[in-house]
Each structure stands twice: as structure tokens, then as C-alpha cells.
Enzyme design. Sequence first.
Site, PDB file in Angstrom:
ATOM      1  N   ASN A  16      37.572  42.579  44.407  1.00 37.21           N
ATOM      2  CA  ASN A  16      37.175  42.778  42.918  1.00 37.21           C
ATOM      3  C   ASN A  16      36.184  42.093  42.305  1.00 37.21           C
ATOM      4  OD1 ASN A  16      37.831  44.378  40.581  1.00 37.21           O
ATOM      5  ND2 ASN A  16      39.054  42.923  39.975  1.00 37.21           N
ATOM      6  N   HIS A  48      35.422  40.606  38.700  1.00 37.24           N
ATOM      7  CA  HIS A  48      35.866  40.512  37.214  1.00 37.24           C
ATOM      8  C   HIS A  48      35.036  39.748  36.253  1.00 37.24           C
ATOM      9  CE1 HIS A  48      38.925  40.800  34.450  1.00 37.24           C
ATOM     10  NE2 HIS A  48      38.827  39.446  34.136  1.00 37.24           N
ATOM     11  N   LYS A 103      41.461  50.913  37.057  1.00 39.10           N
ATOM     12  CA  LYS A 103      42.904  51.302  37.036  1.00 39.10           C
ATOM     13  C   LYS A 103      43.367  49.973  38.021  1.00 39.10           C
ATOM     14  CE  LYS A 103      43.126  55.168  35.244  1.00 39.10           C
ATOM     15  NZ  LYS A 103      42.688  56.279  35.662  1.00 39.10           N
ATOM     16  N   ILE A 104      44.767  49.899  38.156  1.00 40.13           N
ATOM     17  CA  ILE A 104      45.556  48.947  38.807  1.00 40.13           C
ATOM     18  C   ILE A 104      45.678  49.607  40.213  1.00 40.13           C
ATOM     19  CG2 ILE A 104      47.663  47.592  39.117  1.00 40.13           C
ATOM     20  CD1 ILE A 104      47.592  47.099  36.191  1.00 40.13           C
ATOM     21  N   GLY A 107      28.704  52.364  37.394  1.00 37.67           N
ATOM     22  CA  GLY A 107      28.241  51.873  38.473  1.00 37.67           C
ATOM     23  C   GLY A 107      27.129  51.282  38.762  1.00 37.67           C
TER      24      GLY A 107
HETATM   25  C1  GAR Z   1      31.639  45.208  35.774  1.00 38.89           C
HETATM   26  O1  GAR Z   1      31.068  44.395  34.682  1.00 38.89           O
HETATM   27  C2  GAR Z   1      33.019  44.471  36.212  1.00 38.89           C
HETATM   28  O2  GAR Z   1      33.139  42.887  36.216  1.00 38.89           O
HETATM   29  C3  GAR Z   1      33.987  45.139  35.263  1.00 38.89           C
HETATM   30  O3  GAR Z   1      33.524  46.355  34.767  1.00 38.89           O
HETATM   31  C4  GAR Z   1      32.172  46.367  34.845  1.00 38.89           C
HETATM   32  C5  GAR Z   1      31.591  47.517  35.702  1.00 38.89           C
HETATM   33  O4  GAR Z   1      30.388  47.823  35.508  1.00 38.89           O
HETATM   34  N1  GAR Z   1      35.090  45.173  35.874  1.00 38.89           N
HETATM   35  C6  GAR Z   1      36.146  44.924  35.157  1.00 38.89           C
HETATM   36  O5  GAR Z   1      36.478  44.699  33.922  1.00 38.89           O
HETATM   37  C7  GAR Z   1      37.485  44.933  35.931  1.00 38.89           C
HETATM   38  N2  GAR Z   1      38.677  44.768  35.256  1.00 38.89           N
HETATM   39  P1  GAR Z   1      29.505  48.826  36.349  1.00 38.89           P
HETATM   40  O6  GAR Z   1      30.174  50.032  36.520  1.00 38.89           O
HETATM   41  O7  GAR Z   1      27.944  49.025  35.815  1.00 38.89           O
HETATM   42  O8  GAR Z   1      29.466  48.069  37.827  1.00 38.89           O
END
Ligand code: GAR
Length: 187
Positions: A105, A107, A89-90, A14
Site C-alpha cells: 500500500n 500511504h 477501504k480496509i 488514479g
Molecule cells: C494517494 O496520495 C495515496 O497515498 C492515498 O490516496 C491518494 C490516492 O491518489 N492513500 C491513502 O490515503 C490510503 N489510506 P491517486 O488516486 O491519485 O493515486
Amino acid sequence: MVKKNTCIFISGKGSNLKNLILHSRESIFPIKISLVISDNKNANGILYAKKYQIPYIFINTKSKNYENIVLLILKKYKISFICLAGYMKIISNKIIKNYQNKIVNIHPSLLPKFKGLNTFSRMLKNKEKKAGCTVHYVNEKLDSGSTILQKKFFIDQKDDEKILKYKTQKLEYRAFPEAIIKIFRKS
Ligand code: GAR
């Protein structure tokens, strides 16, 4: 300025949620975070929802009809914009159809390269020169909607997965708010 009622979807740490909450407290930032949805009861990010007194809801994506429940919740909170911030999740087509071009989103790669999971290990294996993050619209195909904004950096020879993640997330904390400002400047 009327802020867009926004829901943030999370699954874990988060840190992007926290960053967006802090930005959203500024009067000129275009979104108000009205709801946090998590598919994981143990997501650390829920602590930020609690700390900043934002309503939060857990969903079970395995339950039948869960999309209808999510859509009802989103309606109840009058949500008009959705950010996926580490949501692993998708997102289902039914939700996407109801929120066309209203879901974004973040990524941790320079899309279209390295869609999906384990981005950093694949980058290292591929001997990539650059890494970064992408904020993009969500469509029916995984990590394939149009790009709103990317930020990149050069990979150092010494960088391992942990360092790549650290450097990428530092960029994410600038990229996500900037992308949101860009979206609503246009509209
Ligand atoms: C982030 O780095 C985001 O880019 C990645 O998860 C992390 C969540 O960090 N998202 C993905 O890989 C989506 N496929 P956070 O919970 O600390 O924000």
C-alpha cells in the site's frame, strides 16, 4: 524477466495507477498490470485502465461474500501481487491471508505517524516538521505492515493541505515504483 501478474486496487483519482501503468510498460519493470479493481464506479482511475486496455472490475464491498468473489477474480487473472493505490477501504483478512506479503500500500504520511485518513490536516494541526509517503506491506492492522520505503520533505510554513498533498503525491510517483523494484530485487 518474467513479470509478476499484478492487480491494482483503486477508489478515486488514479494518479498512482497511471504512474504504475507507465512504469510497467518498461521492459525492466518487474510487474505487469493485468487487472484493476475499483470499489467505486465513478473512480476517475478507471479511465486509465480503459486508455491502456487493462481489464477492470468493480466490486461492492458491502455485498456478503465479496471477498470470495474478489479471490476468484484474482485467481482467474492469475494475480500474484497486489498494489493498493489510493484504495480507501480496509482490505479484508481473508484476502490478506491468501496474499501474505504480496499486498503493498502507499500511504501519504511517514508511518507509523498519521495512520488512517485526513493525514494532512492532522500534520498541520500537530505542527509537524516533516511530511512524506510510505510504501508498506499490508497486514491485518491498518497502515501497520512493515515499511518497504519512505520519502520525506520538510514542511514549509506556507504549506496548506493542498500543497502538502501536491508535494506528497510528487514523491509518491517516485516512491511506489522504487519500492516495487526493491521488493523484486530481493526475491
Ligand atoms: C494517494 O496520495 C495515496 O497515498 C492515498 O490516496 C491518494 C490516492 O491518489 N492513500 C491513502 O490515503 C490510503 N489510506 P491517486 O488516486 O491519485 O493515486
